[in-house]
Motif scaffolding. Structure first.
Motif, PDB file in Angstrom:
ATOM      1  N   LEU A 145     -10.558   3.903   1.696  1.00 31.09           N
ATOM      2  CA  LEU A 145     -11.366   2.730   1.387  1.00 31.09           C
ATOM      3  C   LEU A 145     -11.609   2.648  -0.114  1.00 31.09           C
ATOM      4  O   LEU A 145     -11.702   3.677  -0.797  1.00 31.09           O
ATOM      5  N   GLN A 146     -11.745   1.456  -0.613  1.00 28.79           N
ATOM      6  CA  GLN A 146     -12.107   1.257  -2.010  1.00 28.79           C
ATOM      7  C   GLN A 146     -13.477   1.886  -2.246  1.00 28.79           C
ATOM      8  O   GLN A 146     -14.408   1.642  -1.478  1.00 28.79           O
ATOM      9  N   GLY A 147     -13.606   2.717  -3.269  1.00 24.83           N
ATOM     10  CA  GLY A 147     -14.884   3.345  -3.587  1.00 24.83           C
ATOM     11  C   GLY A 147     -15.264   4.491  -2.666  1.00 24.83           C
ATOM     12  O   GLY A 147     -16.421   4.897  -2.612  1.00 24.83           O
ATOM     13  N   GLN A 148     -14.289   5.039  -1.960  1.00 19.50           N
ATOM     14  CA  GLN A 148     -14.579   6.076  -0.966  1.00 19.50           C
ATOM     15  C   GLN A 148     -15.240   7.313  -1.581  1.00 19.50           C
ATOM     16  O   GLN A 148     -16.139   7.892  -0.974  1.00 19.50           O
TER      17      GLN A 148
ATOM     18  N   PRO B  62     -13.531  -1.615   7.588  1.00 17.75           N
ATOM     19  CA  PRO B  62     -14.162  -0.685   6.631  1.00 17.75           C
ATOM     20  C   PRO B  62     -15.578  -0.309   7.045  1.00 17.75           C
ATOM     21  O   PRO B  62     -15.984   0.841   6.881  1.00 17.75           O
ATOM     22  N   TYR B  63     -16.336  -1.241   7.606  1.00 12.74           N
ATOM     23  CA  TYR B  63     -17.695  -0.944   8.036  1.00 12.74           C
ATOM     24  C   TYR B  63     -17.703   0.103   9.149  1.00 12.74           C
ATOM     25  O   TYR B  63     -18.496   1.046   9.135  1.00 12.74           O
TER      26      TYR B  63
ATOM     27  N   ALA C  57      -8.112   5.646   6.877  1.00 14.01           N
ATOM     28  CA  ALA C  57      -8.177   4.189   7.027  1.00 14.01           C
ATOM     29  C   ALA C  57      -6.852   3.598   7.500  1.00 14.01           C
ATOM     30  O   ALA C  57      -6.834   2.590   8.195  1.00 14.01           O
ATOM     31  N   ALA C  58      -5.742   4.218   7.158  1.00 10.86           N
ATOM     32  CA  ALA C  58      -4.431   3.679   7.542  1.00 10.86           C
ATOM     33  C   ALA C  58      -4.156   3.852   9.027  1.00 10.86           C
ATOM     34  O   ALA C  58      -3.471   3.044   9.627  1.00 10.86           O
TER      35      ALA C  58
ATOM     36  N   GLU D   9      -0.025   7.618 -13.670  1.00 10.15           N
ATOM     37  CA  GLU D   9       1.258   7.066 -13.163  1.00 10.15           C
ATOM     38  C   GLU D   9       1.313   7.170 -11.644  1.00 10.15           C
ATOM     39  O   GLU D   9       1.701   6.234 -10.956  1.00 10.15           O
ATOM     40  N   LYS D  10       0.937   8.342 -11.121  1.00 12.19           N
ATOM     41  CA  LYS D  10       0.949   8.561  -9.671  1.00 12.19           C
ATOM     42  C   LYS D  10      -0.030   7.607  -8.992  1.00 12.19           C
ATOM     43  O   LYS D  10       0.281   6.992  -7.969  1.00 12.19           O
ATOM     44  N   TRP D  11      -1.215   7.453  -9.576  1.00 15.22           N
ATOM     45  CA  TRP D  11      -2.212   6.552  -9.021  1.00 15.22           C
ATOM     46  C   TRP D  11      -1.665   5.129  -8.983  1.00 15.22           C
ATOM     47  O   TRP D  11      -1.768   4.433  -7.964  1.00 15.22           O
ATOM     48  N   TYR D  12      -1.065   4.700 -10.088  1.00 16.76           N
ATOM     49  CA  TYR D  12      -0.522   3.343 -10.170  1.00 16.76           C
ATOM     50  C   TYR D  12       0.589   3.121  -9.136  1.00 16.76           C
ATOM     51  O   TYR D  12       0.608   2.105  -8.444  1.00 16.76           O
ATOM     52  N   SER D  13       1.498   4.085  -9.013  1.00 16.41           N
ATOM     53  CA  SER D  13       2.599   3.932  -8.056  1.00 16.41           C
ATOM     54  C   SER D  13       2.066   3.869  -6.619  1.00 16.41           C
ATOM     55  O   SER D  13       2.606   3.129  -5.786  1.00 16.41           O
ATOM     56  N   ARG D  14       1.007   4.598  -6.321  1.00 13.45           N
ATOM     57  CA  ARG D  14       0.402   4.532  -4.982  1.00 13.45           C
ATOM     58  C   ARG D  14      -0.206   3.156  -4.729  1.00 13.45           C
ATOM     59  O   ARG D  14      -0.100   2.608  -3.634  1.00 13.45           O
ATOM     60  N   ARG D  15      -0.888   2.608  -5.733  1.00 13.66           N
ATOM     61  CA  ARG D  15      -1.486   1.280  -5.561  1.00 13.66           C
ATOM     62  C   ARG D  15      -0.396   0.222  -5.367  1.00 13.66           C
ATOM     63  O   ARG D  15      -0.543  -0.680  -4.536  1.00 13.66           O
ATOM     64  N   VAL D  16       0.703   0.313  -6.115  1.00 15.88           N
ATOM     65  CA  VAL D  16       1.817  -0.629  -5.948  1.00 15.88           C
ATOM     66  C   VAL D  16       2.377  -0.524  -4.533  1.00 15.88           C
ATOM     67  O   VAL D  16       2.621  -1.536  -3.869  1.00 15.88           O
ATOM     68  N   LYS D  17       2.553   0.702  -4.043  1.00 19.05           N
ATOM     69  CA  LYS D  17       3.067   0.899  -2.683  1.00 19.05           C
ATOM     70  C   LYS D  17       2.121   0.286  -1.656  1.00 19.05           C
ATOM     71  O   LYS D  17       2.556  -0.340  -0.681  1.00 19.05           O
TER      72      LYS D  17
END
Length: 171
Positions: free
Chosen positions: A84-87, A26-27, A19-20, A66-74
């Motif tokens: 995508l959300q819910g991929q 998204p569609y 996606a990046a 922690e890794k998941w959270y840091s990725r979302r912050v980034k």
């Protein structure tokens, strides 16, 4: 004889465009993923390969959270999200819609997939090296199943690339 049953680490394959880098809505990305899944499943069917997909739905360790959270912050800071959300759920739904059995592992997905592959006499499709930590019952070297790291479709057939870390089993 060839591969008859293939257990797939579904999130490890590039069935969804990145996606990046896709710079698409998204569609549009979901439509592309649907085409990729159909092509993959049809090629497996034409090649006589029964697919079973495994998707990681495990509860995360503190380190993984922690890794998941840091990725979302980034992602929030950069404004870029690689998936995508819910991929994971969408991929499972796309595979199921094509008739593939999908398992969501609530423990380590690699452990689950490896145990099923061993019990079912199936090969594994995953780029992960984790599948080489398992040894055959009674000892020996190498994974107790064949491991493939990638695939491509040629003339409508599924062609599997042996994993670069795969060793032939030694009994």
């Amino acid at each position: 004889a060839g591969v008859k049953a293939l257990h797939v680490d579904a999130l490890n394959l590039e069935l969804f465009p990145n996606a990046a880098t896709a710079f698409q809505s998204p569609y549009t990305i979901l439509k592309s993923a649907r085409k990729r899944v159909k092509l993959f499943v049809r090629a497996a069917e034409k090649s006589g390969v029964k697919l079973t997909a495994f998707i990681d739905a495990a509860r995360k360790t503190d380190e993984a959270r922690e890794k998941w959270y840091s990725r979302r912050v980034k992602e929030v800071r950069t404004g870029k999200r690689r998936i995508l959300q819910g991929q994971s759920t969408m991929l499972g739904d796309l595979l199921r819609a094509e008739g593939v059995v999908v398992h969501y592992s609530i423990v380590d997905n690699d452990d689950t997939l490896a145990a099923h592959a061993y019990a079912d006499g199936a090969s594994v499709l995953s780029a992960d090296k984790d599948f080489f930590r398992y040894v055959p019952e009674g000892g020996g070297e190498g994974a107790p199943y064949s491991v493939y790291s990638d695939y491509h479709v040629s003339n409508g057939r599924l062609l599997l690339r042996p994993h670069p870390h795969h060793k032939a089993r030694k009994e």
